[in-house]
Design a protein around this motif. Structure first.
Motif, PDB file in Angstrom:
ATOM      1  N   ILE A   1      -7.886  -2.260  -5.190  1.00 40.51           N
ATOM      2  CA  ILE A   1      -6.759  -2.639  -4.319  1.00 40.51           C
ATOM      3  C   ILE A   1      -6.638  -1.643  -3.166  1.00 40.51           C
ATOM      4  O   ILE A   1      -6.462  -2.017  -2.008  1.00 40.51           O
ATOM      5  CB  ILE A   1      -5.438  -2.696  -5.123  1.00 40.51           C
ATOM      6  CG1 ILE A   1      -5.495  -3.826  -6.172  1.00 40.51           C
ATOM      7  CG2 ILE A   1      -4.225  -2.880  -4.198  1.00 40.51           C
ATOM      8  CD1 ILE A   1      -4.351  -3.820  -7.178  1.00 40.51           C
ATOM      9  N   GLU A   2      -6.768  -0.351  -3.500  1.00 42.78           N
ATOM     10  CA  GLU A   2      -6.609   0.696  -2.486  1.00 42.78           C
ATOM     11  C   GLU A   2      -7.696   0.647  -1.424  1.00 42.78           C
ATOM     12  O   GLU A   2      -7.466   1.051  -0.280  1.00 42.78           O
ATOM     13  CB  GLU A   2      -6.582   2.071  -3.169  1.00 42.78           C
ATOM     14  CG  GLU A   2      -5.251   2.327  -3.880  1.00 42.78           C
ATOM     15  CD  GLU A   2      -5.270   3.568  -4.758  1.00 42.78           C
ATOM     16  OE1 GLU A   2      -4.171   4.052  -5.084  1.00 42.78           O
ATOM     17  OE2 GLU A   2      -6.361   4.048  -5.131  1.00 42.78           O
ATOM     18  N   SER A   3      -8.887   0.166  -1.798  1.00 44.99           N
ATOM     19  CA  SER A   3      -9.995   0.169  -0.830  1.00 44.99           C
ATOM     20  C   SER A   3     -10.179  -1.180  -0.131  1.00 44.99           C
ATOM     21  O   SER A   3     -11.133  -1.368   0.634  1.00 44.99           O
ATOM     22  CB  SER A   3     -11.285   0.602  -1.520  1.00 44.99           C
ATOM     23  OG  SER A   3     -11.598  -0.325  -2.540  1.00 44.99           O
ATOM     24  N   MET A   4      -9.264  -2.109  -0.360  1.00 42.92           N
ATOM     25  CA  MET A   4      -9.379  -3.431   0.271  1.00 42.92           C
ATOM     26  C   MET A   4      -9.096  -3.385   1.768  1.00 42.92           C
ATOM     27  O   MET A   4      -8.358  -2.511   2.236  1.00 42.92           O
ATOM     28  CB  MET A   4      -8.313  -4.379  -0.332  1.00 42.92           C
ATOM     29  CG  MET A   4      -8.723  -5.007  -1.630  1.00 42.92           C
ATOM     30  SD  MET A   4      -7.320  -5.871  -2.395  1.00 42.92           S
ATOM     31  CE  MET A   4      -8.131  -6.436  -3.910  1.00 42.92           C
ATOM     32  N   ASP A   5      -9.634  -4.350   2.488  1.00 40.68           N
ATOM     33  CA  ASP A   5      -9.217  -4.619   3.858  1.00 40.68           C
ATOM     34  C   ASP A   5      -7.702  -4.846   3.857  1.00 40.68           C
ATOM     35  O   ASP A   5      -7.155  -5.495   2.962  1.00 40.68           O
ATOM     36  CB  ASP A   5      -9.940  -5.889   4.333  1.00 40.68           C
ATOM     37  CG  ASP A   5      -9.301  -6.478   5.572  1.00 40.68           C
ATOM     38  OD1 ASP A   5      -9.428  -5.867   6.643  1.00 40.68           O
ATOM     39  OD2 ASP A   5      -8.642  -7.540   5.447  1.00 40.68           O
TER      40      ASP A   5
ATOM     41  N   ASN B   1       0.837  -1.198   0.000  1.00 39.61           N
ATOM     42  CA  ASN B   1       0.000   0.000   0.000  1.00 39.61           C
ATOM     43  C   ASN B   1       0.877   1.255   0.000  1.00 39.61           C
ATOM     44  O   ASN B   1       1.330   1.675   1.062  1.00 39.61           O
ATOM     45  CB  ASN B   1      -0.911  -0.002   1.237  1.00 39.61           C
ATOM     46  CG  ASN B   1      -1.977   1.062   1.148  1.00 39.61           C
ATOM     47  OD1 ASN B   1      -2.288   1.561   0.086  1.00 39.61           O
ATOM     48  ND2 ASN B   1      -2.524   1.426   2.305  1.00 39.61           N
ATOM     49  N   PRO B   2       1.164   1.840  -1.161  1.00 35.86           N
ATOM     50  CA  PRO B   2       0.715   1.445  -2.498  1.00 35.86           C
ATOM     51  C   PRO B   2       1.342   0.121  -2.950  1.00 35.86           C
ATOM     52  O   PRO B   2       2.412  -0.246  -2.450  1.00 35.86           O
ATOM     53  CB  PRO B   2       1.205   2.604  -3.377  1.00 35.86           C
ATOM     54  CG  PRO B   2       2.401   3.141  -2.668  1.00 35.86           C
ATOM     55  CD  PRO B   2       2.064   3.016  -1.211  1.00 35.86           C
ATOM     56  N   PRO B   3       0.659  -0.567  -3.901  1.00 34.05           N
ATOM     57  CA  PRO B   3       1.164  -1.863  -4.361  1.00 34.05           C
ATOM     58  C   PRO B   3       2.347  -1.710  -5.315  1.00 34.05           C
ATOM     59  O   PRO B   3       2.177  -1.509  -6.510  1.00 34.05           O
ATOM     60  CB  PRO B   3      -0.054  -2.479  -5.071  1.00 34.05           C
ATOM     61  CG  PRO B   3      -0.877  -1.314  -5.523  1.00 34.05           C
ATOM     62  CD  PRO B   3      -0.648  -0.220  -4.513  1.00 34.05           C
TER      63      PRO B   3
ATOM     64  N   ILE C   1      -8.921  -7.049 -11.220  1.00 36.04           N
ATOM     65  CA  ILE C   1      -8.923  -6.215 -10.008  1.00 36.04           C
ATOM     66  C   ILE C   1      -8.131  -4.956 -10.340  1.00 36.04           C
ATOM     67  O   ILE C   1      -6.962  -5.046 -10.720  1.00 36.04           O
ATOM     68  CB  ILE C   1      -8.230  -6.951  -8.839  1.00 36.04           C
ATOM     69  CG1 ILE C   1      -8.911  -8.314  -8.581  1.00 36.04           C
ATOM     70  CG2 ILE C   1      -8.227  -6.103  -7.585  1.00 36.04           C
ATOM     71  CD1 ILE C   1      -8.114  -9.227  -7.650  1.00 36.04           C
ATOM     72  N   ASP C   2      -8.750  -3.781 -10.229  1.00 32.55           N
ATOM     73  CA  ASP C   2      -7.990  -2.570 -10.579  1.00 32.55           C
ATOM     74  C   ASP C   2      -7.457  -1.850  -9.334  1.00 32.55           C
ATOM     75  O   ASP C   2      -7.763  -2.216  -8.202  1.00 32.55           O
ATOM     76  CB  ASP C   2      -8.785  -1.657 -11.518  1.00 32.55           C
ATOM     77  CG  ASP C   2      -9.965  -1.012 -10.826  1.00 32.55           C
ATOM     78  OD1 ASP C   2     -10.041  -1.057  -9.584  1.00 32.55           O
ATOM     79  OD2 ASP C   2     -10.839  -0.484 -11.532  1.00 32.55           O
TER      80      ASP C   2
END
Lengths: 213, 213
Positions: free
Chosen positions: B11-15, A58-60, B6-7
């Motif tokens: 990813i940013e809003s995932m747990d 995060n960021p990936p 998966i965009d």
């Protein structure tokens, strides 16, 4: 079985190929990924890399190592030009064609054609995916760090898109690479499938210690 | 089987844990190494890392990623203090103890004791080797690069010494990791043994192409 000790002076005086095989082996198993790019004329390029690593979630961010730019490196120059690349996992059914991308091809030849892969495009990424791969990442170039000790370059990219088979994505976000057939590389040219030993979960000895009090 | 896309916004809003599991999986299989160090008082430290990579063979340089130094990182601070560390391959018989080193231990506790490993010293390296490992590297700290995008640090070291079982070192310098029992990691906590598919040797299409002329 007897231990052998090899010191730096021995390494330095080794035959070049012997040393390359040895030093490429001793880091342990490596990731096996095809990196797809395209140049300013739309010619696609595909090359196998064993140096893709995780830098952060995060960021990936992921990294990979590009060798010194003293001779033309199509992957590197295409990424610098277009700002995008794809990372595609090598799986058991495409090992031979994937390894073939490591050979030197003429500038006007696409490894997709020469090694029998199908380029595939998404709206977001100006680089070709490998249709035959089961796990694919669309990457945006973020930064590069030159390793001054040997001229290699750490390329850093952000994951913009993950394309994968629904079945291999588990409830907690873990991707079952073995189920996807993803392979691993040892040394320069040895490819291996895997057998799962165990998935452990998070280790928590602080709690264990406190329980004993 | 159906593909899932998966965009980045997803990813940013995932747990957080889901994202960590996902992004740690998608680079492919990783190396499994125990890094041994000692602090200024002689207390040894041992921690598992999945980010050791090859940077170059001449000089023999390896890298690994240390997470941000915002909380105490014993491996990093010990390397900065002593200038040395060891890299020890995890093999099938020591997987459970090796994973346990990833837990948080009190500062005064050595993971060698807590996880049942035996420290072993050579004359050249001011850091403990893992006696139980089959392939061990004595490393000298060379340089560090801070990755400004997320605060991780790329630690670069030079191989000063390789200790390995004679039987796994082949005639051309290739080390048979599978024969040594070296394992590979996927995600954060899944350990795998390997099955060799094929060792290819150097790919040479230029020659193939010329033969056709």
């Amino acid at each position: 079985m007897k231990n052998k000790i090899i010191d730096l002076s021995e390494i330095e005086s080794m035959d070049r190929i012997y040393r390359i095989n040895l030093i490429n082996s001793v880091t342990g198993f490596k990731s096996a990924n095809l990196i797809g790019t395209q140049n300013e004329y739309g010619l696609s390029n595909l090359a196998i890399f064993s140096s893709v690593i995780h830098l952060g979630s995060n960021p990936p961010l992921l990294g990979f190592i590009s060798r010194p730019a003293v001779i033309p490196r199509h992957t590197y120059s295409n990424i610098k030009h277009s700002g995008y690349y794809t990372i595609n996992h090598v799986h058991t059914d495409i090992v031979e064609r994937s390894h073939k991308t490591s050979a030197k091809f003429y500038d006007t030849i696409s490894e997709f054609d020469e090694c029998n892969f199908t380029p595939e495009f998404s709206d977001k990424i100006s680089a070709p995916y490998v249709q035959e791969a089961n796990i694919k990442l669309g990457m945006k170039f973020i930064d590069e760090y030159e390793i001054k000790e040997n001229g290699t370059i750490l390329i850093i990219g952000k994951i913009e898109e993950i394309i994968l088979n629904e079945a291999v994505l588990k409830d907690d976000g873990f991707v079952d690479l073995q189920e996807a057939g993803t392979v691993t590389i040892s040394g320069l040219d040895s490819y291996h499938s895997t057998d799962k030993i165990h998935r452990f979960g998070y280790a928590r000895p602080f709690a264990e210690i406190l329980k004993k009090w």
